[in-house]
Scaffold this motif. Structure first.
Motif, PDB file in Angstrom:
ATOM      1  N   GLY A  22       0.823  -1.209   0.000  1.00 41.81           N
ATOM      2  CA  GLY A  22       0.000   0.000   0.000  1.00 41.81           C
ATOM      3  C   GLY A  22       0.855   1.257   0.000  1.00 41.81           C
ATOM      4  O   GLY A  22       1.748   1.438  -0.822  1.00 41.81           O
ATOM      5  N   PHE A  23       0.606   2.127   0.984  1.00 43.74           N
ATOM      6  CA  PHE A  23       1.321   3.401   1.080  1.00 43.74           C
ATOM      7  C   PHE A  23       2.322   3.362   2.235  1.00 43.74           C
ATOM      8  O   PHE A  23       2.429   4.287   3.031  1.00 43.74           O
ATOM      9  N   PHE A  24       3.066   2.247   2.301  1.00 42.80           N
ATOM     10  CA  PHE A  24       4.037   2.052   3.383  1.00 42.80           C
ATOM     11  C   PHE A  24       5.148   3.094   3.353  1.00 42.80           C
ATOM     12  O   PHE A  24       5.784   3.355   4.373  1.00 42.80           O
ATOM     13  N   ASP A  25       5.404   3.684   2.166  1.00 43.52           N
ATOM     14  CA  ASP A  25       6.523   4.613   2.022  1.00 43.52           C
ATOM     15  C   ASP A  25       6.233   5.990   2.616  1.00 43.52           C
ATOM     16  O   ASP A  25       7.118   6.861   2.609  1.00 43.52           O
ATOM     17  N   ILE A  26       5.003   6.205   3.092  1.00 40.82           N
ATOM     18  CA  ILE A  26       4.685   7.462   3.791  1.00 40.82           C
ATOM     19  C   ILE A  26       4.087   7.125   5.167  1.00 40.82           C
ATOM     20  O   ILE A  26       2.895   7.340   5.410  1.00 40.82           O
ATOM     21  N   PRO A  27       4.910   6.603   6.076  1.00 38.27           N
ATOM     22  CA  PRO A  27       4.415   6.116   7.371  1.00 38.27           C
ATOM     23  C   PRO A  27       3.765   7.181   8.236  1.00 38.27           C
ATOM     24  O   PRO A  27       2.872   6.884   9.030  1.00 38.27           O
ATOM     25  N   GLN A 179       5.869  -9.546  -1.454  1.00 40.69           N
ATOM     26  CA  GLN A 179       5.405  -8.180  -1.187  1.00 40.69           C
ATOM     27  C   GLN A 179       4.908  -7.516  -2.476  1.00 40.69           C
ATOM     28  O   GLN A 179       5.667  -7.349  -3.439  1.00 40.69           O
ATOM     29  N   ILE A 180       3.613  -7.156  -2.488  1.00 40.73           N
ATOM     30  CA  ILE A 180       3.005  -6.478  -3.631  1.00 40.73           C
ATOM     31  C   ILE A 180       3.029  -4.975  -3.365  1.00 40.73           C
ATOM     32  O   ILE A 180       2.378  -4.503  -2.430  1.00 40.73           O
ATOM     33  N   ASN A 181       3.769  -4.248  -4.181  1.00 43.82           N
ATOM     34  CA  ASN A 181       3.897  -2.805  -3.978  1.00 43.82           C
ATOM     35  C   ASN A 181       2.697  -2.088  -4.589  1.00 43.82           C
ATOM     36  O   ASN A 181       2.807  -1.376  -5.590  1.00 43.82           O
ATOM     37  N   HIS A 182       1.546  -2.294  -3.968  1.00 41.72           N
ATOM     38  CA  HIS A 182       0.292  -1.703  -4.443  1.00 41.72           C
ATOM     39  C   HIS A 182      -0.699  -1.763  -3.294  1.00 41.72           C
ATOM     40  O   HIS A 182      -0.447  -2.395  -2.270  1.00 41.72           O
ATOM     41  N   PHE A 183      -1.874  -1.100  -3.471  1.00 35.57           N
ATOM     42  CA  PHE A 183      -2.875  -1.156  -2.410  1.00 35.57           C
ATOM     43  C   PHE A 183      -3.973  -2.181  -2.702  1.00 35.57           C
ATOM     44  O   PHE A 183      -4.873  -2.370  -1.894  1.00 35.57           O
ATOM     45  N   ARG A 275       4.981   3.857  -7.987  1.00 37.82           N
ATOM     46  CA  ARG A 275       4.314   5.078  -7.507  1.00 37.82           C
ATOM     47  C   ARG A 275       3.285   5.580  -8.524  1.00 37.82           C
ATOM     48  O   ARG A 275       2.173   5.939  -8.156  1.00 37.82           O
ATOM     49  N   MET A 276       3.646   5.580  -9.816  1.00 38.42           N
ATOM     50  CA  MET A 276       2.719   6.031 -10.848  1.00 38.42           C
ATOM     51  C   MET A 276       1.540   5.076 -10.973  1.00 38.42           C
ATOM     52  O   MET A 276       0.393   5.504 -11.150  1.00 38.42           O
ATOM     53  N   ASP A 277       1.789   3.754 -10.875  1.00 33.30           N
ATOM     54  CA  ASP A 277       0.712   2.766 -10.955  1.00 33.30           C
ATOM     55  C   ASP A 277      -0.321   2.984  -9.846  1.00 33.30           C
ATOM     56  O   ASP A 277      -1.527   2.935 -10.088  1.00 33.30           O
ATOM     57  N   LEU A 282      -5.671   4.980  -8.174  1.00 39.99           N
ATOM     58  CA  LEU A 282      -6.553   5.754  -7.300  1.00 39.99           C
ATOM     59  C   LEU A 282      -7.640   6.463  -8.099  1.00 39.99           C
ATOM     60  O   LEU A 282      -8.780   6.574  -7.643  1.00 39.99           O
ATOM     61  N   PHE A 283      -7.296   6.921  -9.294  1.00 42.02           N
ATOM     62  CA  PHE A 283      -8.269   7.644 -10.115  1.00 42.02           C
ATOM     63  C   PHE A 283      -9.391   6.738 -10.593  1.00 42.02           C
ATOM     64  O   PHE A 283     -10.571   7.053 -10.415  1.00 42.02           O
ATOM     65  N   TYR A 284      -9.040   5.589 -11.217  1.00 43.51           N
ATOM     66  CA  TYR A 284     -10.122   4.784 -11.799  1.00 43.51           C
ATOM     67  C   TYR A 284     -10.806   3.864 -10.796  1.00 43.51           C
ATOM     68  O   TYR A 284     -11.907   3.379 -11.060  1.00 43.51           O
ATOM     69  N   THR A 285     -10.202   3.634  -9.622  1.00 46.16           N
ATOM     70  CA  THR A 285     -10.882   2.794  -8.630  1.00 46.16           C
ATOM     71  C   THR A 285     -11.588   3.589  -7.536  1.00 46.16           C
ATOM     72  O   THR A 285     -12.531   3.089  -6.925  1.00 46.16           O
TER      73      THR A 285
END
Length: 312
Positions: A22-27, A179-183, A275-277, A282-285
């Motif tokens: 998910g957004f782990f890179d902004i704790p 680890q899936i780098n996505h939400f 990050r771009m993915d 976020l826009f289409y979901t």
């Protein structure tokens, strides 16, 4: 002996489940994101729920256009409910594990609903085309039976294809990081974890994206070019304004949804970044489902009148 057993358990766990980073890179923003996405979810449910309610109860909205809008709003609720609740739980608990089966199920539903949305937006464009370019034939061409069949075809066409695609992807061996780098369980980041040959999966993804995203995306402007040509020939300025107003809401939703989906799944593989993915997803979901009721309400006098009737 115990240490060996622990290593076996770890390896088995890594095979049987994934971790949605998910957004782990902004704790420092985890709680802020939770509150933001929670309100997005509530607004999406309420907004689309109101659209479904008024189109089902107001006699003035018993037309094919609002029948499709009601189905579209229901689809948006389904679409956002596949990803957002789990994302909210992950943000709240910071426990990001998801089982292999749950991941496959989520992927199947996300892409099924996404494909249905592409087809339904195309059907809605066709409905506007018939209404404006062939108004005398409209009641005959777009009768209730045909409308139901078109919506049913959107659902029936999408589901088997995505179930097959999901089965094909999850038949691959996953022996790298879990680890899936996505939400959510999106296809590109999952394919990065596969240690087998992913060429077939990538070609299948591209083919389905062309069929369900690119072709509808090209058909819709084709319909609207005919619609625009017909509107410009109308003698009344008021008639032109009303026709353009009727179509503008649909065009805005199409642009928002298809624009991000095309960039997300049809751009070259070398241009992909985690990050771009996530940003495009976020826009289409999330963004499109949230703004759908607002766009259709603010630019539609019939919907605004129906909303006013709900307020005592």
């Amino acid at each position: 002996m115990d240490r060996q057993k622990d290593l076996v358990d770890v390896n088995l766990t890594s095979i049987m489940e994934f971790v949605l980073l998910g957004f782990f890179d902004i704790p420092n923003l985890q709680m802020f994101l939770f509150v933001t996405f929670f309100f997005v979810y509530v607004i999406t449910l309420m907004g689309n729920g109101i659209i479904i309610f008024i189109t089902g109860t107001d006699n003035a909205l018993q037309t094919p256009m609002y029948f499709f809008l009601s189905n579209f709003s229901f689809l948006e609720i389904c679409y956002v409910s596949v990803t957002l609740p789990r994302m909210l739980v992950n943000l709240w608990t910071q426990k990001r594990h998801i089982s292999l089966f749950a991941c496959a199920t989520q992927m199947s539903f996300v892409f099924t609903f996404g494909n249905i949305e592409c087809l339904l937006l195309t059907v809605m464009a066709y409905d506007r085309y018939v209404a404006i370019c062939n108004p005398l034939q409209y009641p005959l061409v777009m009768n209730h039976k045909v409308c139901v069949q078109l919506v049913a075809a959107c659902w029936i066409t999408s589901a088997p294809i995505e179930i097959g695609q999901t089965c094909q992807i999850f038949s691959l061996p996953f022996c790298r990081s879990n680890q899936i780098n996505h939400f959510f369980c999106d296809i590109p980041p999952i394919l990065k974890l596969a240690c087998g040959d992913t060429f077939l999966s990538e070609m299948l993804l591209f083919t389905i994206a062309v069929v369900f995203i690119m072709i509808p995306f090209l058909l819709i402007p084709g319909s609207y070019s005919q619609i625009t040509s017909t509107i410009l020939k109308l003698p009344s300025a008021r008639g032109k304004a009303k026709a353009f107003s009727t179509c503008s809401s649909h065009v805005m939703v199409v642009t928002l949804f298809f624009g991000t989906a095309v960039i997300a799944y049809l751009r070259p593989k070398s241009k992909h970044s985690s990050r771009m993915d996530k940003f495009l997803s976020l826009f289409y979901t999330l963004v499109t489902p949230m703004f759908n009721p607002l766009i259709h309400s603010l630019r539609n006098k019939d919907v605004l009148m129906a909303l006013r009737k709900l307020v005592p």
